[in-house]
Design a protein around this motif. Structure first.
Motif, mmCIF file in Angstrom:
data_model
loop_
_atom_site.group_PDB
_atom_site.id
_atom_site.type_symbol
_atom_site.label_atom_id
_atom_site.label_comp_id
_atom_site.label_asym_id
_atom_site.label_seq_id
_atom_site.Cartn_x
_atom_site.Cartn_y
_atom_site.Cartn_z
ATOM 1 N N HIS A 275 0.836 -1.198 0.000
ATOM 2 C CA HIS A 275 0.000 0.000 0.000
ATOM 3 C C HIS A 275 0.872 1.249 0.000
ATOM 4 O O HIS A 275 2.011 1.233 0.474
ATOM 5 C CB HIS A 275 -0.889 -0.006 1.251
ATOM 6 C CG HIS A 275 -2.046 0.932 1.201
ATOM 7 N ND1 HIS A 275 -1.918 2.288 1.418
ATOM 8 C CD2 HIS A 275 -3.360 0.717 0.964
ATOM 9 C CE1 HIS A 275 -3.106 2.861 1.322
ATOM 10 N NE2 HIS A 275 -3.995 1.931 1.050
ATOM 11 N N VAL A 276 0.326 2.335 -0.535
ATOM 12 C CA VAL A 276 1.036 3.613 -0.495
ATOM 13 C C VAL A 276 0.939 4.231 0.897
ATOM 14 O O VAL A 276 -0.011 3.938 1.631
ATOM 15 C CB VAL A 276 0.459 4.594 -1.547
ATOM 16 C CG1 VAL A 276 0.691 4.067 -2.935
ATOM 17 C CG2 VAL A 276 -1.010 4.885 -1.294
ATOM 18 N N PRO A 277 1.894 5.107 1.259
ATOM 19 C CA PRO A 277 3.132 5.397 0.549
ATOM 20 C C PRO A 277 4.119 4.241 0.675
ATOM 21 O O PRO A 277 4.257 3.647 1.740
ATOM 22 C CB PRO A 277 3.652 6.649 1.250
ATOM 23 C CG PRO A 277 3.112 6.558 2.643
ATOM 24 C CD PRO A 277 1.769 5.897 2.505
ATOM 25 N N ARG A 278 4.761 3.919 -0.424
ATOM 26 C CA ARG A 278 5.678 2.788 -0.451
ATOM 27 C C ARG A 278 7.085 3.277 -0.129
ATOM 28 O O ARG A 278 7.723 3.944 -0.942
ATOM 29 C CB ARG A 278 5.631 2.123 -1.824
ATOM 30 C CG ARG A 278 4.218 1.652 -2.181
ATOM 31 C CD ARG A 278 4.076 1.438 -3.659
ATOM 32 N NE ARG A 278 2.687 1.075 -4.010
ATOM 33 C CZ ARG A 278 2.064 1.486 -5.095
ATOM 34 N NH1 ARG A 278 2.688 2.296 -5.944
ATOM 35 N NH2 ARG A 278 0.815 1.113 -5.334
ATOM 36 N N VAL A 279 7.532 2.940 1.068
ATOM 37 C CA VAL A 279 8.844 3.385 1.534
ATOM 38 C C VAL A 279 9.570 2.163 2.098
ATOM 39 O O VAL A 279 9.576 1.925 3.304
ATOM 40 C CB VAL A 279 8.724 4.487 2.607
ATOM 41 C CG1 VAL A 279 10.092 5.095 2.899
ATOM 42 C CG2 VAL A 279 7.755 5.576 2.164
ATOM 43 N N PRO A 280 10.170 1.344 1.252
ATOM 44 C CA PRO A 280 10.794 0.118 1.726
ATOM 45 C C PRO A 280 12.048 0.383 2.553
ATOM 46 O O PRO A 280 12.677 1.438 2.428
ATOM 47 C CB PRO A 280 11.135 -0.629 0.440
ATOM 48 C CG PRO A 280 11.279 0.460 -0.587
ATOM 49 C CD PRO A 280 10.265 1.497 -0.203
ATOM 50 N N ASP A 281 12.400 -0.589 3.363
ATOM 51 C CA ASP A 281 13.645 -0.524 4.126
ATOM 52 C C ASP A 281 14.829 -0.500 3.163
ATOM 53 O O ASP A 281 14.745 -1.000 2.029
ATOM 54 C CB ASP A 281 13.733 -1.743 5.048
ATOM 55 C CG ASP A 281 14.963 -1.705 5.936
ATOM 56 O OD1 ASP A 281 14.897 -1.060 6.997
ATOM 57 O OD2 ASP A 281 15.985 -2.331 5.563
ATOM 58 N N ALA A 282 15.944 0.052 3.626
ATOM 59 C CA ALA A 282 17.134 0.198 2.779
ATOM 60 C C ALA A 282 17.591 -1.135 2.201
ATOM 61 O O ALA A 282 18.191 -1.178 1.110
ATOM 62 C CB ALA A 282 18.257 0.841 3.581
ATOM 63 N N ARG A 283 17.311 -2.246 2.915
ATOM 64 C CA ARG A 283 17.726 -3.566 2.421
ATOM 65 C C ARG A 283 17.081 -3.926 1.088
ATOM 66 O O ARG A 283 17.597 -4.762 0.345
ATOM 67 C CB ARG A 283 17.370 -4.640 3.450
ATOM 68 C CG ARG A 283 18.183 -4.606 4.730
ATOM 69 C CD ARG A 283 17.588 -5.561 5.738
ATOM 70 N NE ARG A 283 16.286 -5.100 6.217
ATOM 71 C CZ ARG A 283 15.507 -5.800 7.021
ATOM 72 N NH1 ARG A 283 15.874 -7.017 7.414
ATOM 73 N NH2 ARG A 283 14.358 -5.303 7.441
ATOM 74 N N PHE A 284 15.922 -3.319 0.805
ATOM 75 C CA PHE A 284 15.170 -3.694 -0.392
ATOM 76 C C PHE A 284 15.161 -2.619 -1.470
ATOM 77 O O PHE A 284 14.714 -2.887 -2.593
ATOM 78 C CB PHE A 284 13.729 -4.036 0.007
ATOM 79 C CG PHE A 284 13.644 -5.093 1.072
ATOM 80 C CD1 PHE A 284 13.846 -6.427 0.751
ATOM 81 C CD2 PHE A 284 13.403 -4.749 2.400
ATOM 82 C CE1 PHE A 284 13.786 -7.408 1.731
ATOM 83 C CE2 PHE A 284 13.341 -5.717 3.387
ATOM 84 C CZ PHE A 284 13.531 -7.060 3.057
ATOM 85 N N VAL A 285 15.666 -1.444 -1.147
ATOM 86 C CA VAL A 285 15.620 -0.334 -2.105
ATOM 87 C C VAL A 285 16.428 -0.679 -3.350
ATOM 88 O O VAL A 285 17.605 -1.043 -3.271
ATOM 89 C CB VAL A 285 16.144 0.964 -1.464
ATOM 90 C CG1 VAL A 285 16.283 2.069 -2.517
ATOM 91 C CG2 VAL A 285 15.219 1.415 -0.347
ATOM 92 N N GLY A 286 15.784 -0.605 -4.489
ATOM 93 C CA GLY A 286 16.454 -0.846 -5.759
ATOM 94 C C GLY A 286 16.603 -2.310 -6.139
ATOM 95 O O GLY A 286 17.095 -2.620 -7.228
ATOM 96 N N LYS A 287 16.154 -3.213 -5.296
ATOM 97 C CA LYS A 287 16.395 -4.638 -5.539
ATOM 98 C C LYS A 287 15.487 -5.225 -6.619
ATOM 99 O O LYS A 287 15.848 -6.199 -7.273
ATOM 100 C CB LYS A 287 16.205 -5.433 -4.239
ATOM 101 C CG LYS A 287 17.141 -5.021 -3.119
ATOM 102 C CD LYS A 287 18.594 -5.225 -3.487
ATOM 103 C CE LYS A 287 19.503 -4.890 -2.308
ATOM 104 N NZ LYS A 287 20.931 -5.020 -2.656
ATOM 105 N N SER A 288 14.302 -4.666 -6.795
ATOM 106 C CA SER A 288 13.355 -5.243 -7.757
ATOM 107 C C SER A 288 13.538 -4.706 -9.167
ATOM 108 O O SER A 288 13.100 -5.347 -10.131
ATOM 109 C CB SER A 288 11.920 -4.961 -7.311
ATOM 110 O OG SER A 288 11.614 -3.585 -7.447
ATOM 111 N N GLY A 289 14.124 -3.515 -9.291
ATOM 112 C CA GLY A 289 14.216 -2.863 -10.585
ATOM 113 C C GLY A 289 12.927 -2.200 -11.009
ATOM 114 O O GLY A 289 12.841 -1.653 -12.107
#
Length: 514
Positions: A275-289
């Motif tokens: 759900h929004v706002p989507r603010v993932p933990d640093a461990r996951f930032v950029g991992k999905s592309g």
């Protein structure tokens, strides 16, 4: 006063009055619901997605049964959760639409709930995560600086650690056992959905303070650099950190498992992702592309893994039913400029299905669903049975040995044999609703969309609603993407489904409309 009925005595009382768990109760399976938020059928790799890898959900699916035709009862959060926890279609009750953050308790204390059912069977009960079903007696009357009553404890939950509404709505605080967590009474919380508080910045008036900008709406009080729906003042020490919501909720869910491993338990773990706002933990930032939305799908999978690992570590995995699903279909842009649309690429959150969150088309309510009970149901199954989350209540009542009160769960049907793969067929008929409370009927291969009011397309979220002044009829076996309206060609089928839907609505079929 809640009306309850238990088939057999499940608790023994000592001379001190403290409840002891009987051997019969101790042998009952634990039950864990993992309830995702806005995750679509095509968002998980177990359902065939090649653009995202969710290995922990795959692990759960391989250990049990994966469903291809399970539905949430509604295409939005509040009514789907209401239906799941009460066993009643939300459209039968006024005031069950998408709830504001200051909504009063939508499920009233006198109502018999799924948590009550588990308590009647001798279970400890807990809810962790997104609530979005209101708190307190009436809208806008809560005092967030003391115990909130009525609260989730009045609905049968012994333990709760929840978000009052959603991540994009104030108040942006966790509520622990009906009291705001980490509250500093010298900085009292004030909440309003009518007006701002003097001197408080908003996303509309102070965009320079934002780290994430709204694409539509979501331009009121600013919390952690993100503007929300509604106005809030105070409670600075109690505010959650968006990057840590998933970690915090998962830790609380695991903590519940750890502290209840010696007694049968029911845990409703409702995640915020995606759900929004989507603010993932640093461990996951950029991992999905795929930007924050894709990263939050990976974060959700991590949460699933933490639950599964904890159950195994505690020796509970062989006597625990784990059910994973989502509250409604997916949405890509739901109010924030988070590049979810721009970075979507070839990913199809809805899979082959039409629509999405808010919609009467299949993607609005056809959601991912997996059930596992190690050693008790065959592993690696796939089921096409028509089933609904509203049926969990009646189905699990049979498993744990509780006879529901006559007035409870009026629309819930017991289909445990279908949930475990022993039967190939589920429901004969199912009614689903969209955001405008328009209804559709699913029966066999057919789907009938009753004519209804409302816009056909929500431009802000790029989703077709299914609303039309004309009847719609689709053959989901031949046309799962609902591209060919057969209402004029299959007049007899349309007439029968139209009549059956009206019978369900007005009470001539099934149970009465309250």
């Amino acid at each position: 006063m809640k009306k309850t009925y238990v088939l057999c005595p499940l608790l023994l009382l000592t001379v001190t009055g403290r409840a002891q768990v009987s051997e019969a109760t101790r042998e009952k399976p634990n039950v864990v619901f993992i309830y995702a938020d806005d995750i679509g059928y095509g968002d998980l790799s177990c359902n065939g997605s090649r653009t995202i890898h969710t290995p922990n959900v795959e692990r759960l699916a391989e250990s049990g049964i994966r469903f291809t035709n399970v539905h949430a009862a509604a295409a939005t959060s509040t009514p789907s959760r209401y239906a799941m926890l009460t066993g009643e279609y939300a459209w039968r009750r006024q005031g069950t639409g998408i709830a504001d953050g200051d909504a009063g308790l939508i499920i009233r204390p006198e109502r018999y709930t799924m948590a009550d059912m588990f308590k009647d069977a001798g279970y400890d009960t807990g809810v962790v995560g997104k609530w979005h079903l209101g708190l307190g007696d009436k809208q806008g009357t809560q005092d967030w600086n003391q115990v909130i009553t009525p609260g989730v404890r009045d609905l049968g939950f012994d333990y709760s650690f929840i978000m009052a509404a959603t991540g994009d709505r104030v108040p942006c605080v966790f509520v622990h056992n009906d009291m705001v967590e980490n509250l500093d009474l010298s900085d009292p919380i004030q909440v309003s959905y009518k007006h701002n508080f003097p001197g408080e910045p908003t996303g509309k008036d102070n965009p320079e303070l934002l780290r994430m900008h709204p694409s539509h709406g979501h331009n009121q009080s600013i919390i952690n650099g993100i503007s929300r729906i509604g106005y809030m003042k105070g409670g600075k020490k109690a505010l959650w950190k968006d990057e840590k919501i998933a970690e915090t909720l998962t830790e609380k869910a695991v903590g519940f498992l750890e502290s209840h491993q010696d007694r049968p338990f029911f845990l409703y773990f409702a995640t915020q992702d995606a759900h929004v706002p989507r603010v993932p933990d640093a461990r996951f930032v950029g991992k999905s592309g795929m930007g924050p939305r894709g990263d939050c799908l990976l974060q959700f999978d991590w949460s699933v893994g933490q639950i599964l690992d904890a159950l195994k570590r505690l020796g509970l995995d062989k006597n625990t039913i784990v059910i994973l699903s989502s509250d409604n279909g997916p949405v890509v842009d739901d109010g924030y400029k988070d590049e979810a649309v721009e970075l979507l690429g070839n990913h199809k959150p809805s899979g082959i299905y039409r629509g999405g969150k808010y919609s009467l088309f299949e993607a609005g309510t056809r959601v991912p669903c997996v059930l596992s009970w190690k050693g008790r149901i065959k592993q690696g199954q796939v089921s096409d049975a028509l089933l609904c989350q509203i049926d969990w209540m009646a189905s699990l009542a049979e498993v744990i040995g509780v006879r529901l009160p006559e007035s409870a769960a009026p629309d819930s049907e017991a289909h445990w044999e279908a949930w475990t793969g022993k039967e190939k067929e589920g429901r004969n008929a199912l009614v689903v609703q969209n955001a405008q409370n328009n209804l559709a009927l699913l029966m066999g291969k057919w789907k009938y969309l009753r004519p209804g009011r409302g816009e056909a397309y929500i431009r802000s979220v790029n989703i077709e609603t299914g609303n039309s002044s004309d009847a719609q009829l689709y053959d989901l076996e031949k046309d799962p993407s609902e591209t060919m309206n057969l209402a004029e060609k299959e007049v007899g089928v349309k007439a029968r489904m139209e009549e059956l839907l009206e019978e369900i609505v007005d009470g001539r079929y099934g149970l009465p409309l309250y």
